[in-house]
Scaffold this active site. Structure first.
Site, PDB file in Angstrom:
ATOM      1  N   GLY A 152       0.866  -1.178   0.000  1.00 51.80           N
ATOM      2  CA  GLY A 152       0.000   0.000   0.000  1.00 51.80           C
ATOM      3  C   GLY A 152       0.897   1.222   0.000  1.00 51.80           C
ATOM      4  N   ILE A 154       2.689   2.757   2.402  1.00 49.70           N
ATOM      5  CA  ILE A 154       3.977   2.677   3.103  1.00 49.70           C
ATOM      6  C   ILE A 154       4.922   1.720   2.353  1.00 49.70           C
ATOM      7  CG2 ILE A 154       5.137   2.175   5.297  1.00 49.70           C
ATOM      8  CD1 ILE A 154       2.448   2.810   6.708  1.00 49.70           C
ATOM      9  N   THR A 233       7.719  -3.119  10.411  1.00 53.01           N
ATOM     10  CA  THR A 233       7.338  -1.808  10.952  1.00 53.01           C
ATOM     11  C   THR A 233       5.816  -1.691  10.986  1.00 53.01           C
ATOM     12  OG1 THR A 233       7.516  -0.864   8.735  1.00 53.01           O
ATOM     13  CG2 THR A 233       9.407  -0.546  10.196  1.00 53.01           C
ATOM     14  N   ARG A 235       2.926  -4.310  12.459  1.00 53.87           N
ATOM     15  CA  ARG A 235       2.411  -4.673  13.776  1.00 53.87           C
ATOM     16  C   ARG A 235       3.155  -5.919  14.257  1.00 53.87           C
ATOM     17  NH1 ARG A 235       0.778  -0.296  14.047  1.00 53.87           N
ATOM     18  NH2 ARG A 235      -1.353   0.472  14.367  1.00 53.87           N
ATOM     19  N   GLU A 264       3.953  -4.742  23.326  1.00 53.95           N
ATOM     20  CA  GLU A 264       4.701  -3.491  23.438  1.00 53.95           C
ATOM     21  C   GLU A 264       4.322  -2.853  24.768  1.00 53.95           C
ATOM     22  OE1 GLU A 264       3.941  -1.044  20.012  1.00 53.95           O
ATOM     23  OE2 GLU A 264       4.823  -2.497  18.649  1.00 53.95           O
ATOM     24  N   HIS A 283       8.713   1.379  18.388  1.00 56.79           N
ATOM     25  CA  HIS A 283       7.522   1.825  17.638  1.00 56.79           C
ATOM     26  C   HIS A 283       7.564   3.342  17.370  1.00 56.79           C
ATOM     27  CE1 HIS A 283       3.090   0.606  16.736  1.00 56.79           C
ATOM     28  NE2 HIS A 283       3.481   1.582  15.932  1.00 56.79           N
TER      29      HIS A 283
HETATM   30  C1  DGY Z   1      -0.018   3.821  13.234  1.00 59.12           C
HETATM   31  O1  DGY Z   1      -0.311   4.957  12.847  1.00 59.12           O
HETATM   32  O2  DGY Z   1      -0.738   2.847  13.027  1.00 59.12           O
HETATM   33  C2  DGY Z   1       1.251   3.676  13.983  1.00 59.12           C
HETATM   34  O3  DGY Z   1       1.705   2.387  14.000  1.00 59.12           O
HETATM   35  C3  DGY Z   1       1.055   4.168  15.391  1.00 59.12           C
HETATM   36  O4  DGY Z   1       0.204   3.302  16.053  1.00 59.12           O
END
Ligand code: DGY
Length: 322
Positions: A152, A154, A233, A235, A264, A283
């Site tokens: 997507g 990112i 990066t 979850r 976390e 995170h």
């Molecule tokens: C998000 O925006 O989902 C980041 O991981 C912060 O939770």
């Protein structure tokens, strides 16, 4: 018009709320679910910052809410189907954090490839010794294959950076093909199995859901290259931590860079933190001044729209408007 905010957010968002005439209160401590439910009863909007579990019971107890605005792009902590049934619009902050989250993935990839965190700790521990031609060698990224799980916004940004910096070729696995990435980045769609087998760097950018929970487990790591770097990066729940640790210890894969873990915060005694080929961050994917300001503005806009009965500018459950 009033809103409850579960944690301090950047002033840019608060300013917008003030200008729109929204009265708000910010929690001065972490509230339990029960305390939060009690608090929210006298508010029309909830701006949820950090991990607030909004399950069906929570949403039912807060069914008067005109909007639930998340200070995140991820919405895995909300039972969206329940919110939709209760006609509560849920807003999030997509787009504005794509570039910096990809920066974090890139940082972890590179840091892991050169054992950067481990080497830094060697200095702190007084173990910086004379030049040694064979000690703590990294691996190079130039011309390698980047595998993206979840291409997507990112994932696209990560692929773009890796192509530009290291001329990496890009393969990806997604729920559906991404024609723009195929055209602009020459990205190639592959099966999940091929993604595991062919990637030199495998970077995760997918949502956490029952379907993706612990998808990266012993079986998956076993199919990866022995010199592969795993980057997460997205979850922490996407990978099985015990299986990842075992795969790293036994050289099934080469290294791992994690900005997310489960749970976390990570226990400081977690053995992953001591491994040479592992880099862990707490995170911080979206943690820049610019991006957090933009997220605050977006989350505030969602609150204002919800309170006015308008469509949220960034809506997760758009089906409530149908
Ligand atoms: C998000 O925006 O989902 C980041 O991981 C912060 O939770």
């Amino acid at each position: 018009m009033n809103a409850f905010i579960t944690k301090q957010i950047p002033e840019a968002g608060l300013q917008l709320l003030k200008e729109a005439g929204v009265n708000f209160a910010i929690a001065d401590k972490k509230l339990s679910q029960e305390e939060l439910i009690a608090q929210v009863q006298s508010y029309d909007a909830l701006l949820s910052v950090g991990f607030v579990r909004a399950d069906a019971a929570f949403l039912k107890a807060c069914s008067h809410l005109k909007v639930l605005s998340l200070f995140s792009v991820g919405y895995d902590n909300v039972e969206i189907a329940a919110a939709t049934r209760l006609k509560i619009p849920v807003g999030n902050t997509p787009g504005v954090l794509s570039g910096v989250t990809a920066d974090t993935a890139f940082l972890l990839m590179l840091a892991t490839s050169r054992k950067a965190f481990y080497n830094y700790h060697k200095i702190l521990d007084g173990k910086w010794q004379e030049f040694d031609p064979v000690a703590d060698l990294g691996i190079e990224l130039n011309g390698k294959t980047l595998g993206i799980f979840g291409l997507g916004n990112i994932g696209y940004e990560m692929a773009k950076k890796c192509r530009a910096a290291f001329d990496m070729s890009v393969i990806y696995h997604n729920r559906k093909p991404n024609p723009a990435a195929e055209k602009e980045l020459e990205a190639r769609y592959v099966s999940f199995e091929e993604l595991l087998v062919q990637s030199d760097v495998l970077s995760l950018h997918a949502n956490f859901s029952p379907e993706t929970k612990a998808l990266f487990n012993k079986d998956a790591f076993g199919k990866m290259k022995r010199n592969a770097i795993f980057v997460n990066t997205a979850r922490g729940g996407l990978h099985h931590e015990g299986d990842l640790k075992a795969a790293l210890e036994s050289g099934i894969i080469w290294g791992a860079g994690l900005d997310v873990t489960s749970p976390e915060p990570m226990d400081p005694a977690n053995p992953l933190l001591k491994m040479p080929n592992v880099c862990v961050l707490p995170h911080i994917g979206s943690a820049t001044v610019e991006t957090r300001n933009a997220m605050a503005v977006m989350a505030a806009r969602n609150v204002i729209a919800g309170l006015r009965g308008e469509r949220l500018p960034a809506i997760v459950n758009a089906e409530i408007y149908q």
